[in-house]
Design an enzyme around this catalytic site. Sequence first.
Site, PDB file in Angstrom:
ATOM      1  N   ASP A   1       2.081  -8.002   0.104  1.00 43.38           N
ATOM      2  CA  ASP A   1       3.169  -7.142  -0.352  1.00 43.38           C
ATOM      3  C   ASP A   1       4.265  -7.053   0.715  1.00 43.38           C
ATOM      4  O   ASP A   1       3.975  -6.822   1.888  1.00 43.38           O
ATOM      5  CB  ASP A   1       2.597  -5.749  -0.645  1.00 43.38           C
ATOM      6  CG  ASP A   1       3.464  -4.961  -1.603  1.00 43.38           C
ATOM      7  OD1 ASP A   1       4.699  -4.941  -1.408  1.00 43.38           O
ATOM      8  OD2 ASP A   1       2.907  -4.376  -2.546  1.00 43.38           O
TER       9      ASP A   1
ATOM     10  N   ASP B   1       3.858  -4.438   3.718  1.00 42.68           N
ATOM     11  CA  ASP B   1       4.796  -3.581   2.993  1.00 42.68           C
ATOM     12  C   ASP B   1       4.767  -2.164   3.556  1.00 42.68           C
ATOM     13  O   ASP B   1       5.814  -1.550   3.772  1.00 42.68           O
ATOM     14  CB  ASP B   1       4.419  -3.560   1.508  1.00 42.68           C
ATOM     15  CG  ASP B   1       5.399  -2.755   0.673  1.00 42.68           C
ATOM     16  OD1 ASP B   1       6.540  -3.221   0.496  1.00 42.68           O
ATOM     17  OD2 ASP B   1       5.029  -1.661   0.209  1.00 42.68           O
TER      18      ASP B   1
ATOM     19  N   ASP C   1       5.771 -10.287  -3.184  1.00 40.32           N
ATOM     20  CA  ASP C   1       6.487  -9.751  -4.345  1.00 40.32           C
ATOM     21  C   ASP C   1       7.968  -9.542  -4.091  1.00 40.32           C
ATOM     22  O   ASP C   1       8.775  -9.568  -5.011  1.00 40.32           O
ATOM     23  CB  ASP C   1       5.817  -8.445  -4.813  1.00 40.32           C
ATOM     24  CG  ASP C   1       5.598  -7.441  -3.675  1.00 40.32           C
ATOM     25  OD1 ASP C   1       5.778  -7.808  -2.494  1.00 40.32           O
ATOM     26  OD2 ASP C   1       5.221  -6.294  -3.984  1.00 40.32           O
ATOM     27  N   HIS C   2       8.350  -9.329  -2.826  1.00 44.25           N
ATOM     28  CA  HIS C   2       9.741  -9.034  -2.465  1.00 44.25           C
ATOM     29  C   HIS C   2       9.836  -8.975  -0.958  1.00 44.25           C
ATOM     30  O   HIS C   2       8.808  -9.051  -0.273  1.00 44.25           O
ATOM     31  CB  HIS C   2      10.186  -7.687  -3.069  1.00 44.25           C
ATOM     32  CG  HIS C   2       9.228  -6.567  -2.731  1.00 44.25           C
ATOM     33  ND1 HIS C   2       9.124  -6.035  -1.466  1.00 44.25           N
ATOM     34  CD2 HIS C   2       8.299  -5.924  -3.475  1.00 44.25           C
ATOM     35  CE1 HIS C   2       8.184  -5.113  -1.447  1.00 44.25           C
ATOM     36  NE2 HIS C   2       7.647  -5.031  -2.647  1.00 44.25           N
TER      37      HIS C   2
ATOM     38  N   THR D   1       7.465  -3.621  -6.481  1.00 50.22           N
ATOM     39  CA  THR D   1       6.093  -4.140  -6.409  1.00 50.22           C
ATOM     40  C   THR D   1       5.407  -4.414  -7.748  1.00 50.22           C
ATOM     41  O   THR D   1       4.976  -5.547  -7.998  1.00 50.22           O
ATOM     42  CB  THR D   1       5.228  -3.159  -5.592  1.00 50.22           C
ATOM     43  OG1 THR D   1       5.814  -3.052  -4.297  1.00 50.22           O
ATOM     44  CG2 THR D   1       3.793  -3.648  -5.465  1.00 50.22           C
TER      45      THR D   1
ATOM     46  N   HIS E   1      13.159  -1.889  -0.715  1.00 49.19           N
ATOM     47  CA  HIS E   1      13.435  -3.082  -1.512  1.00 49.19           C
ATOM     48  C   HIS E   1      13.779  -2.616  -2.904  1.00 49.19           C
ATOM     49  O   HIS E   1      13.747  -1.414  -3.173  1.00 49.19           O
ATOM     50  CB  HIS E   1      12.216  -4.018  -1.490  1.00 49.19           C
ATOM     51  CG  HIS E   1      10.940  -3.315  -1.816  1.00 49.19           C
ATOM     52  ND1 HIS E   1      10.495  -3.125  -3.090  1.00 49.19           N
ATOM     53  CD2 HIS E   1      10.027  -2.698  -1.006  1.00 49.19           C
ATOM     54  CE1 HIS E   1       9.370  -2.452  -3.071  1.00 49.19           C
ATOM     55  NE2 HIS E   1       9.049  -2.162  -1.810  1.00 49.19           N
TER      56      HIS E   1
ATOM     57  N   HIS F   1       8.065  -0.346   5.168  1.00 49.02           N
ATOM     58  CA  HIS F   1       8.645   0.903   4.671  1.00 49.02           C
ATOM     59  C   HIS F   1       8.719   1.948   5.775  1.00 49.02           C
ATOM     60  O   HIS F   1       9.756   2.548   6.008  1.00 49.02           O
ATOM     61  CB  HIS F   1       7.785   1.474   3.533  1.00 49.02           C
ATOM     62  CG  HIS F   1       8.058   0.848   2.205  1.00 49.02           C
ATOM     63  ND1 HIS F   1       9.282   0.932   1.587  1.00 49.02           N
ATOM     64  CD2 HIS F   1       7.264   0.138   1.367  1.00 49.02           C
ATOM     65  CE1 HIS F   1       9.224   0.305   0.414  1.00 49.02           C
ATOM     66  NE2 HIS F   1       8.012  -0.198   0.264  1.00 49.02           N
TER      67      HIS F   1
ATOM     68  N   LYS G   1      -9.425   0.829   1.236  1.00 46.66           N
ATOM     69  CA  LYS G   1     -10.472   1.042   2.235  1.00 46.66           C
ATOM     70  C   LYS G   1     -10.904  -0.243   2.939  1.00 46.66           C
ATOM     71  O   LYS G   1     -11.483  -0.194   4.008  1.00 46.66           O
ATOM     72  CB  LYS G   1     -11.713   1.667   1.583  1.00 46.66           C
ATOM     73  CG  LYS G   1     -11.457   3.011   0.949  1.00 46.66           C
ATOM     74  CD  LYS G   1     -11.511   4.123   1.987  1.00 46.66           C
ATOM     75  CE  LYS G   1     -11.173   5.449   1.336  1.00 46.66           C
ATOM     76  NZ  LYS G   1     -10.777   6.457   2.311  1.00 46.66           N
TER      77      LYS G   1
END
Length: 427
Positions: A51, A208, A254-255, A87, A361, A212, A175
């Site tokens: 991601d 990801d 995904d991006h 996402t 994104h 962020h 997890k």
Amino acid sequence: MERGLHFLLLIFSLTLCAQKSPVDTAQVRIPNRYNSVDAQTKPYVIMISTDGFRYDYAKKYNAQNLLKLSAEGVQAKAMIPSYPSITFPNHWSLITGLYPSHHGLIDNFFYDYKRKEFYAMSDKKNAEDGSWYGGIPLWGLAEKQGMISASLMWVGSASDAGGNRPTYYYPYHEKFTPSEKVNKVIDWLKLPMDKRPHFISLYFPEVDGSGHHFGPEAKETEEAVHLVDNAIGELVQKVNHLGLKNVNFVFVSDHGMIKVDSSTPLEIPAILFNKDRFDFFNSQTLLRVVVKNPEEVKSVYKELKAGKTDDYEVYLDKRLPEYLHFGAKDDQYGRIGQILLIPKAPRIFLEKGKKTSVGKHGYNARLVPEMKATFFAWGPEFKSNLVVDEFSNVNVYPLVAEILGLKIEQPIDGKLKVLKQILKEKK
Ligand SMILES: [Zn+2]
């Protein structure tokens, strides 16, 4: 779900939210499924999504395993995410070959006016209900055609979308470490031939999350890239030890990610807070407006356009650039809204008093290159030392189906001809 709208205005997720309920980490196995004799002769594909792994991260952060493996196989200069570069829409586009407007997951959170229900990615009930997900995911196609599949937490993989869940899957949780995921993939590949999955999808959220929280330039993001890169190195080494003949790897994201201007966010036009007239859905890099009285659409559009600043665009759904496949014509589920407010990167829309993250994104990848995703592929079915130009992510589906010898049963947006050139010619 009356509180849903308020919930949506308030809720804001940095990444795939961990479930609030007790975490179920057990693998689900669907009994009495076996590979057909024909399926046992097919290649293996391990499709890995990391991601938020921006198109330039591997080089930028010197991800040694990925660079080496993809250099021996195929590297795309970049992969273009479907719009919006978010996402859930994009994972589902990768796994179905359909644009978000055509598969229905048009955002991580949306309202369906026909069902009168919200979809929220963080809601376990939604995530596992296949009726939200259009198209036939690759694992569903495989299972339908007598090939066993497995998924480690790809978006939608715990749902019955398309009619068939993967034979082996997990309810979503965060997890497992990347290394633990690698070992689970290896366990699957050690199963006897009739039970061994030929299509495995695997998901890593860490890059990801760091992008962020800390931004694409941060040390933490670099570390997350190395964490995943090490897991890939470990995976390939362990797969090689198994001595299986034809294992192929497709590494995608995904991006991308961009550092946004979160200190001076754009104000949401005041008129939109009139709940009798409008619903609006703010993913910060895109604000979708539903005008409840269709007769008001034009006048509201004019009003929004007249009041706007240079920092964003206002589009009628009919006039959105066609290549985005996100306008009225493409909105097969009627979930998008009639008016779209699109900020110019790095600006975002934000409700007053609300905090946001450093990286984001969702922007149009053709205007904001930081949104572009990664595509690498290697293994016996792929050509060697090949670099290809960027392409749209809906084209991954027909590529994987071709390798696995699966027949595509429904019309899709992706086309095999786009990526067929990266496969070795069949003798
Ligand atoms: Zn993502």
